[in-house]
Design a protein around this motif. Structure first.
Motif, mmCIF file in Angstrom:
data_model
loop_
_atom_site.group_PDB
_atom_site.id
_atom_site.type_symbol
_atom_site.label_atom_id
_atom_site.label_comp_id
_atom_site.label_asym_id
_atom_site.label_seq_id
_atom_site.Cartn_x
_atom_site.Cartn_y
_atom_site.Cartn_z
ATOM 1 N N MET A 17 0.839 -1.208 0.000
ATOM 2 C CA MET A 17 0.000 0.000 0.000
ATOM 3 C C MET A 17 0.866 1.247 0.000
ATOM 4 N N LEU A 18 1.875 1.208 0.910
ATOM 5 C CA LEU A 18 2.789 2.347 1.009
ATOM 6 C C LEU A 18 3.527 2.559 -0.313
ATOM 7 N N ALA A 19 3.908 1.435 -0.944
ATOM 8 C CA ALA A 19 4.632 1.527 -2.209
ATOM 9 C C ALA A 19 3.758 2.199 -3.268
ATOM 10 N N TYR A 20 2.449 1.858 -3.251
ATOM 11 C CA TYR A 20 1.527 2.479 -4.212
ATOM 12 C C TYR A 20 1.431 3.975 -3.969
ATOM 13 N N LEU A 21 1.251 4.352 -2.683
ATOM 14 C CA LEU A 21 1.129 5.772 -2.338
ATOM 15 C C LEU A 21 2.370 6.541 -2.783
ATOM 16 N N ARG A 22 3.537 5.918 -2.543
ATOM 17 C CA ARG A 22 4.791 6.566 -2.887
ATOM 18 C C ARG A 22 4.876 6.812 -4.393
ATOM 19 N N LEU A 23 4.477 5.788 -5.175
ATOM 20 C CA LEU A 23 4.535 5.911 -6.627
ATOM 21 C C LEU A 23 3.568 6.982 -7.113
ATOM 22 N N VAL A 24 2.343 7.013 -6.499
ATOM 23 C CA VAL A 24 1.364 8.033 -6.872
ATOM 24 C C VAL A 24 1.935 9.418 -6.611
ATOM 25 N N LEU A 25 2.604 9.573 -5.447
ATOM 26 C CA LEU A 25 3.173 10.865 -5.077
ATOM 27 C C LEU A 25 4.258 11.283 -6.077
ATOM 28 N N ILE A 26 5.135 10.331 -6.434
ATOM 29 C CA ILE A 26 6.206 10.638 -7.385
ATOM 30 C C ILE A 26 5.610 11.052 -8.726
ATOM 31 N N CYS A 27 4.582 10.318 -9.176
ATOM 32 C CA CYS A 27 3.938 10.640 -10.450
ATOM 33 C C CYS A 27 3.321 12.036 -10.397
ATOM 34 N N LEU A 28 2.681 12.363 -9.249
ATOM 35 C CA LEU A 28 2.038 13.674 -9.106
ATOM 36 C C LEU A 28 3.079 14.786 -9.216
ATOM 37 N N VAL A 29 4.196 14.633 -8.485
ATOM 38 C CA VAL A 29 5.242 15.660 -8.505
ATOM 39 C C VAL A 29 5.788 15.819 -9.919
ATOM 40 N N LEU A 30 6.039 14.687 -10.599
ATOM 41 C CA LEU A 30 6.571 14.719 -11.963
ATOM 42 C C LEU A 30 5.587 15.406 -12.905
ATOM 43 N N PHE A 31 4.289 15.060 -12.734
ATOM 44 C CA PHE A 31 3.252 15.635 -13.598
ATOM 45 C C PHE A 31 3.177 17.145 -13.406
ATOM 46 N N LEU A 32 3.218 17.582 -12.126
ATOM 47 C CA LEU A 32 3.132 19.024 -11.858
ATOM 48 C C LEU A 32 4.358 19.743 -12.399
ATOM 49 N N ALA A 33 5.535 19.103 -12.297
ATOM 50 C CA ALA A 33 6.745 19.732 -12.820
ATOM 51 C C ALA A 33 6.680 19.851 -14.339
ATOM 52 N N LEU A 34 6.071 18.855 -14.974
ATOM 53 C CA LEU A 34 6.035 18.861 -16.439
ATOM 54 C C LEU A 34 5.001 19.825 -16.968
ATOM 55 N N THR A 35 3.840 19.909 -16.296
ATOM 56 C CA THR A 35 2.790 20.805 -16.810
ATOM 57 C C THR A 35 2.990 22.226 -16.317
ATOM 58 N N GLU A 36 3.836 22.422 -15.264
ATOM 59 C CA GLU A 36 4.118 23.744 -14.697
ATOM 60 C C GLU A 36 2.824 24.492 -14.404
ATOM 61 N N ASN A 37 1.916 23.837 -13.678
ATOM 62 C CA ASN A 37 0.582 24.373 -13.439
ATOM 63 C C ASN A 37 0.065 23.722 -12.164
ATOM 64 N N ALA A 38 -0.162 24.529 -11.095
ATOM 65 C CA ALA A 38 -0.530 23.950 -9.799
ATOM 66 C C ALA A 38 -1.974 24.262 -9.414
ATOM 67 N N GLU A 39 -2.870 24.426 -10.387
ATOM 68 C CA GLU A 39 -4.287 24.653 -10.063
ATOM 69 C C GLU A 39 -4.889 23.365 -9.502
ATOM 70 N N PRO A 40 -5.932 23.502 -8.643
ATOM 71 C CA PRO A 40 -6.541 22.299 -8.044
ATOM 72 C C PRO A 40 -6.977 21.265 -9.083
ATOM 73 N N ALA A 41 -7.562 21.714 -10.189
ATOM 74 C CA ALA A 41 -8.022 20.762 -11.206
ATOM 75 C C ALA A 41 -6.847 19.956 -11.765
ATOM 76 N N ASN A 42 -5.717 20.627 -11.940
ATOM 77 C CA ASN A 42 -4.541 19.953 -12.483
ATOM 78 C C ASN A 42 -3.975 18.954 -11.482
ATOM 79 N N ILE A 43 -4.032 19.314 -10.176
ATOM 80 C CA ILE A 43 -3.544 18.390 -9.141
ATOM 81 C C ILE A 43 -4.401 17.129 -9.115
ATOM 82 N N VAL A 44 -5.740 17.305 -9.245
ATOM 83 C CA VAL A 44 -6.646 16.152 -9.266
ATOM 84 C C VAL A 44 -6.322 15.272 -10.471
#
Lengths: 160, 121
Positions: free
Chosen positions: A1-28
């Protein structure tokens, strides 16, 4: 479970860095993509731990730097061979024993060898023997052992 | 000032990348067989493109994160592609020219025997 959460978090950070956009809709959207990726990939539980992350990143940077120096040095050597009018190549296939034991370790070892100009893994045998095609097999055979030792030392800092 | 420095660095990266690609293509033409030529083609398609991407990041710093990701993916994928082609060539029996040493030859004999044994059966 923890491994899944960690991967989701890494993907989220990578996605936000790539889109350079931190609006709530983009975070979702990033979270949804992260969950999707985690479901497809099924992360290994102990491959990466947050506590060791700074050390791993430091070792990864050191490994990358060493690889870059190795690539430049060998690149110049191969360029000199190619531009020489006599074309002094001594081609051949060299069996190099992989220093790593795990599948990922062998794959990374083969990648490190193949990314170096003048050396290229053709086939991987049993027990992780890397059959490497070299443009100058005599010179490569001389330097292979020392290079493998350095690779092992640097990669152990990343994995363990 | 900084912008000019970045532009100079980008020009240098373009120069090095282009010279690298050119030497690689000369190698592709001059080297004797598939395996040796793959050295040239594989490295050009990795480092030639990586250096040009570095130049793009330095000169136009809007999408550097995407550029860095592209570089990482190129560095991971390039050797894999070269290895896949070399492995395919070896498995289909493409010969090497002017071999000095072949640690795989014994291996090849064994697998050939296994193949023919399988064919007889």
């Amino acid at each position: 479970m923890l491994a899944y959460l960690r991967l989701v978090l890494i993907c989220l950070v990578l996605f936000l860095a790539l889109t350079e956009n931190a609006e709530p809709a983009n975070i979702v959207l990033g979270l949804l993509i992260g969950v999707l990726v985690a479901l497809v990939v099924r992360p290994a539980p102990d491959l990466l731990s947050i506590r060791r992350l700074p050390l791993v990143l430091f070792n990864l940077a050191r490994y990358t730097l060493w690889l870059a120096v190795d690539i430049i040095r060998n690149g110049i050597r191969v360029a000199r061979i190619v531009l020489d009018p006599k074309l002094p190549i001594r081609p051949g296939i060299l069996a190099i024993q992989s220093e790593m034991k795990s599948e990922l370790g062998i794959a990374l070892n083969a990648h490190a060898i193949t990314v170096t100009p003048g050396e290229q893994v053709v086939e991987i045998g049993e027990d992780g023997v890397l059959y490497t095609h070299c443009l100058d097999v005599v010179a490569s055979a001389e330097s292979a052992e020392a290079a493998q030792r350095t690779r092992r030392r640097l990669m152990e800092g990343i994995f363990r | 000032m900084l912008e000019e420095l970045l532009y100079a660095a980008a020009a240098l990266a373009i120069l090095v990348g282009t010279v690298f690609s050119m030497i690689g293509m000369i190698g592709l033409l001059r080297l004797p067989d598939v395996y040796a030529r793959l050295h040239a083609a594989g490295k050009v398609s990795t480092f030639g493109v990586v250096l040009l991407t570095v130049a793009a990041i330095l000169a136009v710093p809007y999408a550097w994160s995407r550029g860095l990701l592209l570089i990482a993916l190129l560095l991971l994928a390039g050797p894999v592609v070269a290895h896949a082609i070399a492995s395919a060539a070896w498995r289909t029996g493409v010969p090497m020219k002017g071999v000095c040493r072949d640690d795989l030859a014994a291996h090849r004999l064994v697998t050939d025997e296994q193949h023919s044994a399988r064919a007889v059966r």
